[in-house]
Design a protein around this motif. Structure first.
Motif, PDB file in Angstrom:
ATOM      1  N   THR A 128       0.833  -1.188   0.000  1.00 56.03           N
ATOM      2  CA  THR A 128       0.000   0.000   0.000  1.00 56.03           C
ATOM      3  C   THR A 128       0.870   1.241   0.000  1.00 56.03           C
ATOM      4  O   THR A 128       1.976   1.224   0.535  1.00 56.03           O
ATOM      5  CB  THR A 128      -0.968  -0.013   1.199  1.00 56.03           C
ATOM      6  OG1 THR A 128      -1.631   1.227   1.277  1.00 56.03           O
ATOM      7  CG2 THR A 128      -0.263  -0.284   2.499  1.00 56.03           C
ATOM      8  N   SER A 169      -6.458   2.076   3.657  1.00 59.06           N
ATOM      9  CA  SER A 169      -6.453   2.099   5.114  1.00 59.06           C
ATOM     10  C   SER A 169      -7.659   1.330   5.646  1.00 59.06           C
ATOM     11  O   SER A 169      -7.606   0.731   6.707  1.00 59.06           O
ATOM     12  CB  SER A 169      -6.455   3.538   5.630  1.00 59.06           C
ATOM     13  OG  SER A 169      -7.683   4.158   5.336  1.00 59.06           O
ATOM     14  N   LYS A 191      -7.219  -2.877   6.850  1.00 60.07           N
ATOM     15  CA  LYS A 191      -7.586  -3.210   8.235  1.00 60.07           C
ATOM     16  C   LYS A 191      -8.588  -4.365   8.272  1.00 60.07           C
ATOM     17  O   LYS A 191      -8.480  -5.266   9.105  1.00 60.07           O
ATOM     18  CB  LYS A 191      -8.182  -1.963   8.896  1.00 60.07           C
ATOM     19  CG  LYS A 191      -8.505  -2.126  10.362  1.00 60.07           C
ATOM     20  CD  LYS A 191      -7.259  -2.085  11.215  1.00 60.07           C
ATOM     21  CE  LYS A 191      -7.601  -2.269  12.684  1.00 60.07           C
ATOM     22  NZ  LYS A 191      -6.415  -2.259  13.530  1.00 60.07           N
ATOM     23  N   ARG A 246       4.322  -0.802   3.351  1.00 62.94           N
ATOM     24  CA  ARG A 246       3.942   0.538   2.925  1.00 62.94           C
ATOM     25  C   ARG A 246       5.079   1.147   2.122  1.00 62.94           C
ATOM     26  O   ARG A 246       6.212   1.177   2.575  1.00 62.94           O
ATOM     27  CB  ARG A 246       3.633   1.392   4.158  1.00 62.94           C
ATOM     28  CG  ARG A 246       2.997   2.696   3.810  1.00 62.94           C
ATOM     29  CD  ARG A 246       2.280   3.274   5.004  1.00 62.94           C
ATOM     30  NE  ARG A 246       1.026   2.599   5.228  1.00 62.94           N
ATOM     31  CZ  ARG A 246       0.633   2.149   6.415  1.00 62.94           C
ATOM     32  NH1 ARG A 246       1.391   2.292   7.459  1.00 62.94           N
ATOM     33  NH2 ARG A 246      -0.539   1.555   6.546  1.00 62.94           N
ATOM     34  N   PRO A 292      -7.144   2.279  12.005  1.00 63.58           N
ATOM     35  CA  PRO A 292      -6.029   2.163  11.056  1.00 63.58           C
ATOM     36  C   PRO A 292      -5.252   3.481  11.004  1.00 63.58           C
ATOM     37  O   PRO A 292      -5.846   4.544  11.140  1.00 63.58           O
ATOM     38  CB  PRO A 292      -6.726   1.921   9.721  1.00 63.58           C
ATOM     39  CG  PRO A 292      -8.130   1.601  10.023  1.00 63.58           C
ATOM     40  CD  PRO A 292      -8.445   2.076  11.379  1.00 63.58           C
ATOM     41  N   GLU A 293      -3.953   3.358  10.806  1.00 62.30           N
ATOM     42  CA  GLU A 293      -3.098   4.537  10.882  1.00 62.30           C
ATOM     43  C   GLU A 293      -3.517   5.621   9.898  1.00 62.30           C
ATOM     44  O   GLU A 293      -3.537   6.802  10.219  1.00 62.30           O
ATOM     45  CB  GLU A 293      -1.655   4.117  10.597  1.00 62.30           C
ATOM     46  CG  GLU A 293      -0.643   5.199  10.863  1.00 62.30           C
ATOM     47  CD  GLU A 293       0.749   4.761  10.478  1.00 62.30           C
ATOM     48  OE1 GLU A 293       0.930   3.578  10.134  1.00 62.30           O
ATOM     49  OE2 GLU A 293       1.651   5.606  10.515  1.00 62.30           O
ATOM     50  N   PHE A 294      -3.886   5.218   8.677  1.00 61.29           N
ATOM     51  CA  PHE A 294      -4.172   6.230   7.668  1.00 61.29           C
ATOM     52  C   PHE A 294      -5.666   6.479   7.491  1.00 61.29           C
ATOM     53  O   PHE A 294      -6.092   7.056   6.504  1.00 61.29           O
ATOM     54  CB  PHE A 294      -3.521   5.867   6.335  1.00 61.29           C
ATOM     55  CG  PHE A 294      -2.050   6.132   6.353  1.00 61.29           C
ATOM     56  CD1 PHE A 294      -1.588   7.418   6.110  1.00 61.29           C
ATOM     57  CD2 PHE A 294      -1.158   5.148   6.672  1.00 61.29           C
ATOM     58  CE1 PHE A 294      -0.239   7.689   6.168  1.00 61.29           C
ATOM     59  CE2 PHE A 294       0.190   5.412   6.738  1.00 61.29           C
ATOM     60  CZ  PHE A 294       0.659   6.681   6.480  1.00 61.29           C
ATOM     61  N   ALA A 295      -6.454   6.025   8.452  1.00 61.73           N
ATOM     62  CA  ALA A 295      -7.867   6.379   8.418  1.00 61.73           C
ATOM     63  C   ALA A 295      -7.962   7.876   8.646  1.00 61.73           C
ATOM     64  O   ALA A 295      -7.055   8.479   9.206  1.00 61.73           O
ATOM     65  CB  ALA A 295      -8.611   5.643   9.502  1.00 61.73           C
TER      66      ALA A 295
END
Lengths: 344, 365
Positions: free
Chosen positions: A268, A276, A280, A297, B44-47
């Motif tokens: 990603t 994101s 998850k 990443r 989530p980190e990039f939410a």
């Protein structure tokens, strides 16, 4: 008249279609060179700091092309199936480019693709071709038909289990080779990631080759049948609404359920919004399916060592797991760190 | 049912809605550092940032005994439409099992919408429902009208934070109203409170008006935008927001033929820069900037949560566009960093520039 096609984003998925389309219309096209550090830097210079890497790469390719060509081809991808869209950044891409890269304003040709059935070859979406490039309706329809046929050949070849690199090679040489590769691979990994991350060798640091060097067979989402992808999403309460993310999520579930797949690697890009969410979801579900799942990443950095180390460790873990399945009581401590695992 | 809901702006109207439908509201607390940290840890980190904050307030409300979570859905392409599913999945993995009622767009999933809608409105008749809705609609627009007056007066108040105190009082007065008659009385009472605030007299040419535009949650929720309105007020700026709850209701809930919504008009103004609706409020953000310029505002503060997809597009367009139409815009991306000094300095400098250029223009004329 020259039309520039940036080698970024959906280029890797739709190139045979658009290339054939322009060829049939007798319009000269220039495709930008594969991403390099210079292109990346140009992209960074022209885009806002927080935006995801693929968008920066795209800006870089446009900036690289803009002086050489008369028009730049940036399709506005809105939707290719019902109730699904592209990421908002794709939908606003031509606007974003128009206001960030100097000198591009008048050169953009952007057909608006907003269909419900994956068939992007409908003349009504290409009105700009007639207006800006002076193409006649009849020619356009004929060219679109041929382009769609070529694109389908390309997709079918890819679905036989070939990566897009191989399929694009086949398209360029106008001959799709029937492969008879020997299978000396020990494990199979499902590689999840958008085409513009995985097949851009600069961004992904050529991860497919790296995996192949480790004797790993790689399966990606574009090798799977589209119906299988959508079918595997039917259990979800609400399906997400991004076309390519759904393909990835569907592929993820296909991989989880496929016995031949030993593990999943999710590539990603830094700051990818849809990923994101689906990342998850897949991560939470990996416990249930008892399959290893790893997220990598990528961003504009180009150091390769961390990637090499991580995929090697991941592959080693899977190989060990496979050996352990031979029988008897499984105990981590019983396996020699140096013995048979090292010489596989 | 014990129902909780996301916290966005004053929770008064949502609380009333749940109460009047015959359920027990568990009003979420205003997001504090602890709540935000909880949310960030479990998302989530990039939410996007609003999702993390809402996650934190759900956990907080669930710990206080909430059983049902009520929220609105969406059909993309912005991530906000998928919050509900994401929250449910993560909360389940944390061991909470609340019931989620997500009101999706009626066009996408008609059956699901009716089913959810019936679930929360089972205690009231359709007729009652209509009057509840009408009452709350009136209440939200009254509240917004009063708030707008405070947003103007805050710039000139003599005793600092008086406006904030009045706003607290207004909320508690409105909290006690349940029928239309009380609402009218409450509004009159609040109007007197506002009229009693002592203000400085400032000549017209020295007044500064700032519009806050951007993503709806970042604009409306003061606890995550570092109290932007109060900060601008303390520097002597009148403030207007691009989003008010009553406007949201006009845009999304009231049937189109009765609606006084200005959404279409605003979007049209944004179309020159972003051709199609790309989700979230990107087109509205651009439209509002054009609109505020036409109304004679002096500057714009553009708020966006970190990595918000649609706002990244508008952020890319803004620098050139603000040059083109001639209004200064300051973009601020928000995340869980709570230190205010950085933003205070940026805002102060921004306001100084606006003030100076305004003075220069005035002298020249």
């Amino acid at each position: 008249m020259k039309v520039g096609i940036p080698r970024a984003l959906l280029h890797y998925y739709y190139y045979p279609f658009f290339k054939t389309l322009f060829d049939e219309l007798n319009i000269e096209t220039i495709v930008s060179n594969p991403t390099t550090k210079e292109i990346m830097n140009k992209g960074i210079e022209h885009s806002v700091a927080e935006i995801c890497v693929p968008m920066k790469v795209f800006s870089g390719h446009v900036a690289e092309l803009v002086d050489e060509v008369d028009y730049i081809f940036i399709p506005r991808m809105i939707s290719i199936s019902k109730y699904e869209y592209f990421c908002p950044k794709f939908m606003g891409l031509p606007d974003m480019i128009r206001y960030t890269i100097p000198g591009v304003k008048e050169k953009i040709v952007s057909p608006k693709i907003d269909v419900a059935d994956e068939n992007i070859a409908k003349a009504k979406y290409y009105g700009e071709f007639k207006k800006k490039l002076g193409v006649k309706e009849k020619e356009l329809q004929k060219a679109l038909k041929i382009a769609y046929g070529k694109w389908n050949d390309f997709r079918n070849y890819s679905k036989e289990g070939h990566t897009l690199v191989e399929a694009l090679d086949g398209f360029d040489q106008n001959h799709y080779e029937v492969s008879n590769t020997k299978n000396d691979e020990i494990i199979t990994i499902g590689l999840l990631g958008y085409v513009y991350n995985i097949y851009d060798e600069y961004v992904s640091m050529n991860i497919i080759e790296k995996l192949k060097d480790l004797k790993i067979r790689v399966v990606t989402f574009e090798m799977l049948d589209e119906h299988a992808l959508t079918k595997s999403l039917t259990d979800l309460k609400k399906v997400p609404f991004w076309t390519f993310s759904n393909k990835l999520l569907g592929a993820g579930y296909c991989f989880y359920e496929d016995e031949n797949i030993d593990g999943i690697v999710h590539i990603t890009a830094f700051g990818c919004g849809p990923d994101s969410m689906i990342g998850k979801i897949l991560e939470l579900d990996s416990d249930q399916y008892k399959k290893p799942f790893m997220t990598i990443r990528v961003d504009e950095h180009s150091g390769e060592n961390h990637l090499q180390t991580r995929i090697e460790a991941f592959a080693d873990m899977i190989k060990r797991k496979k050996i352990n399945l031979g029988g008897g009581t499984v105990n981590e401590n019983n396996i020699s760190l140096y013995g048979n695992t090292a010489c596989i | 049912m014990k129902i909780t809901f996301p916290y966005m702006g004053t929770p008064l109207v949502y609380k009333k809605l749940v109460e009047m439908l015959g359920h027990e509201p568990i009003t979420p607390n205003k997001p504090t550092q602890r709540i935000i940290e909880q949310g960030v840890k479990n998302s989530p980190e990039f939410a996007c940032f609003p999702m993390k904050v809402i996650m934190g307030s759900y956990i907080d409300a669930l710990e206080r005994g909430a059983e049902v979570i009520l929220s609105s859905g969406g059909n993309g392409p912005c991530r906000a439409g998928f919050y509900g599913q994401m929250h449910e999945k993560i909360l389940n993995s944390l061991g909470y099992n609340p019931k989620f009622i997500i009101l999706d767009s009626i066009h996408r999933d008609f059956k699901g919408f009716i089913k959810n809608f019936k679930m929360i409105t089972q205690n009231v008749s359709l007729c009652q429902l209509y009057s509840i809705f009408k009452f709350l609609h009136k209440m939200s627009s009254d509240l917004d009208q009063l708030e707008m007056q405070l947003q103007t007066k805050r710039a000139y108040e003599i005793n600092r934070v008086e406006c904030n105190k009045v706003w607290e009082k207004i909320q508690s007065i409105f909290d006690k109203t349940y029928i239309k008659k009380d609402l009218i009385k409450a509004k009159e009472k609040c109007q007197i409170l506002i009229d009693d605030i002592n203000i400085r007299k400032i000549p017209e040419n020295e007044k500064i008006r700032i519009g806050i535009v951007g993503e709806i949650y970042a604009v409306m929720e003061s606890s995550i935008n570092m109290k932007m309105e109060e900060l601008l007020g303390s520097f002597g700026c009148e403030v207007r927001r691009a989003h008010y709850l009553s406007h949201w209701i006009e845009d999304n809930v009231v049937p189109k033929i009765f609606s006084k919504s200005k959404d279409g008009e605003i979007c049209k103004k944004g179309q020159k820069y972003i051709e199609v609706a790309i989700g979230g409020h990107a087109q509205q953000t651009i439209g509002h900037i054009v609109d505020y310029k036409e109304q004679g505002f002096d500057g714009i503060v553009h708020l966006m949560p970190f990595a918000c997809l649609p706002e990244l597009v508008s952020q890319s367009i803004i620098p050139k566009m603000s040059n083109e139409i001639g209004i200064p815009v300051l973009t601020i991306a928000l995340d869980e960093q709570m230190g205010v000094a950085n933003n205070t300095t940026r805002i102060e400098a921004f306001i100084d520039i606006i003030r100076n250029s305004k003075e220069k223009k005035y002298r020249a004329s």
